[in-house]
Design a protein around this motif. Sequence first.
Motif, mmCIF file in Angstrom:
data_model
loop_
_atom_site.group_PDB
_atom_site.id
_atom_site.type_symbol
_atom_site.label_atom_id
_atom_site.label_comp_id
_atom_site.label_asym_id
_atom_site.label_seq_id
_atom_site.Cartn_x
_atom_site.Cartn_y
_atom_site.Cartn_z
ATOM 1 N N SER A 18 8.684 15.379 1.213
ATOM 2 C CA SER A 18 10.103 15.069 1.092
ATOM 3 C C SER A 18 10.395 13.748 1.776
ATOM 4 O O SER A 18 9.644 13.296 2.639
ATOM 5 C CB SER A 18 10.939 16.188 1.724
ATOM 6 N N GLY A 19 11.491 13.138 1.390
ATOM 7 C CA GLY A 19 11.874 11.861 1.969
ATOM 8 C C GLY A 19 11.388 10.688 1.133
ATOM 9 O O GLY A 19 10.982 10.850 -0.022
ATOM 10 N N ARG A 20 11.442 9.511 1.747
ATOM 11 C CA ARG A 20 11.106 8.283 1.027
ATOM 12 C C ARG A 20 10.156 7.427 1.856
ATOM 13 O O ARG A 20 10.160 7.500 3.080
ATOM 14 C CB ARG A 20 12.392 7.500 0.749
ATOM 15 N N SER A 21 9.334 6.636 1.170
ATOM 16 C CA SER A 21 8.420 5.705 1.838
ATOM 17 C C SER A 21 8.620 4.309 1.284
ATOM 18 O O SER A 21 8.757 4.124 0.074
ATOM 19 C CB SER A 21 6.961 6.100 1.605
ATOM 20 N N ARG A 22 8.602 3.339 2.174
ATOM 21 C CA ARG A 22 8.730 1.946 1.764
ATOM 22 C C ARG A 22 7.504 1.493 0.979
ATOM 23 O O ARG A 22 6.426 2.062 1.088
ATOM 24 C CB ARG A 22 8.850 1.042 2.986
ATOM 25 N N ARG A 23 7.712 0.425 0.249
ATOM 26 C CA ARG A 23 6.614 -0.180 -0.498
ATOM 27 C C ARG A 23 5.505 -0.616 0.447
ATOM 28 O O ARG A 23 4.327 -0.398 0.182
ATOM 29 C CB ARG A 23 7.164 -1.395 -1.266
ATOM 30 N N SER A 24 5.883 -1.242 1.569
ATOM 31 C CA SER A 24 4.875 -1.748 2.504
ATOM 32 C C SER A 24 4.052 -0.609 3.100
ATOM 33 O O SER A 24 2.835 -0.735 3.247
ATOM 34 C CB SER A 24 5.529 -2.563 3.617
ATOM 35 N N GLU A 25 4.703 0.507 3.428
ATOM 36 C CA GLU A 25 3.956 1.656 3.974
ATOM 37 C C GLU A 25 2.920 2.148 2.972
ATOM 38 O O GLU A 25 1.760 2.381 3.314
ATOM 39 C CB GLU A 25 4.927 2.783 4.323
ATOM 40 N N ALA A 82 4.107 10.593 -3.490
ATOM 41 C CA ALA A 82 5.342 11.297 -3.869
ATOM 42 C C ALA A 82 6.549 10.669 -3.178
ATOM 43 O O ALA A 82 7.591 10.448 -3.802
ATOM 44 C CB ALA A 82 5.234 12.777 -3.517
ATOM 45 N N ARG A 83 6.406 10.360 -1.877
ATOM 46 C CA ARG A 83 7.528 9.741 -1.157
ATOM 47 C C ARG A 83 7.831 8.350 -1.702
ATOM 48 O O ARG A 83 8.992 7.935 -1.761
ATOM 49 C CB ARG A 83 7.225 9.671 0.347
ATOM 50 N N ARG A 84 6.806 7.632 -2.146
ATOM 51 C CA ARG A 84 7.030 6.305 -2.742
ATOM 52 C C ARG A 84 7.803 6.447 -4.061
ATOM 53 O O ARG A 84 8.709 5.671 -4.345
ATOM 54 C CB ARG A 84 5.693 5.595 -2.970
ATOM 55 N N LEU A 85 7.453 7.439 -4.858
ATOM 56 C CA LEU A 85 8.199 7.677 -6.101
ATOM 57 C C LEU A 85 9.635 8.101 -5.788
ATOM 58 O O LEU A 85 10.563 7.696 -6.490
ATOM 59 C CB LEU A 85 7.491 8.724 -6.961
ATOM 60 N N HIS A 86 9.823 8.890 -4.744
ATOM 61 C CA HIS A 86 11.183 9.266 -4.333
ATOM 62 C C HIS A 86 11.996 8.018 -3.985
ATOM 63 O O HIS A 86 13.198 7.972 -4.235
ATOM 64 C CB HIS A 86 11.149 10.181 -3.107
ATOM 65 N N ASP A 87 11.332 7.024 -3.407
ATOM 66 C CA ASP A 87 12.024 5.810 -2.985
ATOM 67 C C ASP A 87 12.600 5.039 -4.169
ATOM 68 O O ASP A 87 13.558 4.291 -4.016
ATOM 69 C CB ASP A 87 11.062 4.917 -2.197
ATOM 70 N N GLY A 89 13.623 6.743 -6.863
ATOM 71 C CA GLY A 89 14.464 7.697 -7.572
ATOM 72 C C GLY A 89 13.736 8.583 -8.569
ATOM 73 O O GLY A 89 14.355 9.183 -9.437
ATOM 74 N N LYS A 90 12.417 8.704 -8.441
ATOM 75 C CA LYS A 90 11.646 9.539 -9.367
ATOM 76 C C LYS A 90 11.061 10.733 -8.613
ATOM 77 O O LYS A 90 10.805 10.674 -7.423
ATOM 78 C CB LYS A 90 10.521 8.727 -9.990
ATOM 79 N N SER A 91 10.821 11.802 -9.334
ATOM 80 C CA SER A 91 10.227 13.001 -8.753
ATOM 81 C C SER A 91 8.755 12.748 -8.429
ATOM 82 O O SER A 91 8.060 11.998 -9.131
ATOM 83 C CB SER A 91 10.331 14.149 -9.756
ATOM 84 N N GLY A 92 8.260 13.405 -7.389
ATOM 85 C CA GLY A 92 6.853 13.300 -7.029
ATOM 86 C C GLY A 92 5.925 13.869 -8.095
ATOM 87 O O GLY A 92 4.745 13.539 -8.145
ATOM 88 N N TRP A 93 6.461 14.721 -8.959
ATOM 89 C CA TRP A 93 5.652 15.291 -10.036
ATOM 90 C C TRP A 93 5.145 14.228 -11.007
ATOM 91 O O TRP A 93 4.191 14.456 -11.752
ATOM 92 C CB TRP A 93 6.437 16.368 -10.790
ATOM 93 N N TRP A 94 5.787 13.050 -10.986
ATOM 94 C CA TRP A 94 5.322 11.966 -11.847
ATOM 95 C C TRP A 94 3.923 11.495 -11.460
ATOM 96 O O TRP A 94 3.267 10.777 -12.218
ATOM 97 C CB TRP A 94 6.306 10.802 -11.830
ATOM 98 N N LEU A 95 3.430 11.881 -10.292
ATOM 99 C CA LEU A 95 2.058 11.546 -9.912
ATOM 100 C C LEU A 95 1.052 12.105 -10.912
ATOM 101 O O LEU A 95 -0.053 11.581 -11.052
ATOM 102 C CB LEU A 95 1.737 12.087 -8.517
ATOM 103 N N LEU A 96 1.444 13.147 -11.602
ATOM 104 C CA LEU A 96 0.548 13.737 -12.604
ATOM 105 C C LEU A 96 0.247 12.771 -13.754
ATOM 106 O O LEU A 96 -0.711 12.974 -14.497
ATOM 107 C CB LEU A 96 1.132 15.042 -13.143
ATOM 108 N N LEU A 97 1.051 11.713 -13.875
ATOM 109 C CA LEU A 97 0.742 10.687 -14.879
ATOM 110 C C LEU A 97 -0.632 10.076 -14.648
ATOM 111 O O LEU A 97 -1.273 9.607 -15.583
ATOM 112 C CB LEU A 97 1.777 9.550 -14.839
ATOM 113 N N GLY A 98 -1.084 10.091 -13.396
ATOM 114 C CA GLY A 98 -2.398 9.552 -13.075
ATOM 115 C C GLY A 98 -3.532 10.286 -13.765
ATOM 116 O O GLY A 98 -4.654 9.779 -13.843
#
Length: 129
Positions: A18-25, A82-87, A89-98
């Motif tokens: 949960s939450g968000r992560s910056r691009r740099s992180e 997932a937190r980067r995708l949240h940042d 505005g997308k759901s972490g489930w989009w990681l499944l695109l990988g």
Amino acid sequence: MNMKEAVTSVYSKYATFSGRSRRSEFWWFVLFYLIVSAILQIIDRAVFGTATGPVGGPPQQVSIFAAIFSLVSLLPNLAVGARRLHDIGKSGWWLLLGLIPIIGTIILIVWFAKDSDAETNAYGPPPGA
């Protein structure tokens, strides 16, 4: 944010999706992960060499240290992704695109490189706010 702060942040939020992560992180962690994996591959090769493959097949590399590091880093990798995708505005489930060869990976890289949402979104306030 520098590499040390990013890696410390990611591992301290080991399984926090949960939450968000910056691009740099995110990108500092990816760089750290790739560098450590490459170094461990070299150490594995120096220590264990190559194992003989099946009869007539090519020799196979033994990567024990790199495999252990990959397993230890699996959850943090997924969580920071997932937190980067949240940042953005997308759901972490989009990681499944990988899981979709080439196209899914390209889409994820573009999204990971995208600038953060400046305002609060469904996943919380911007990091550092």
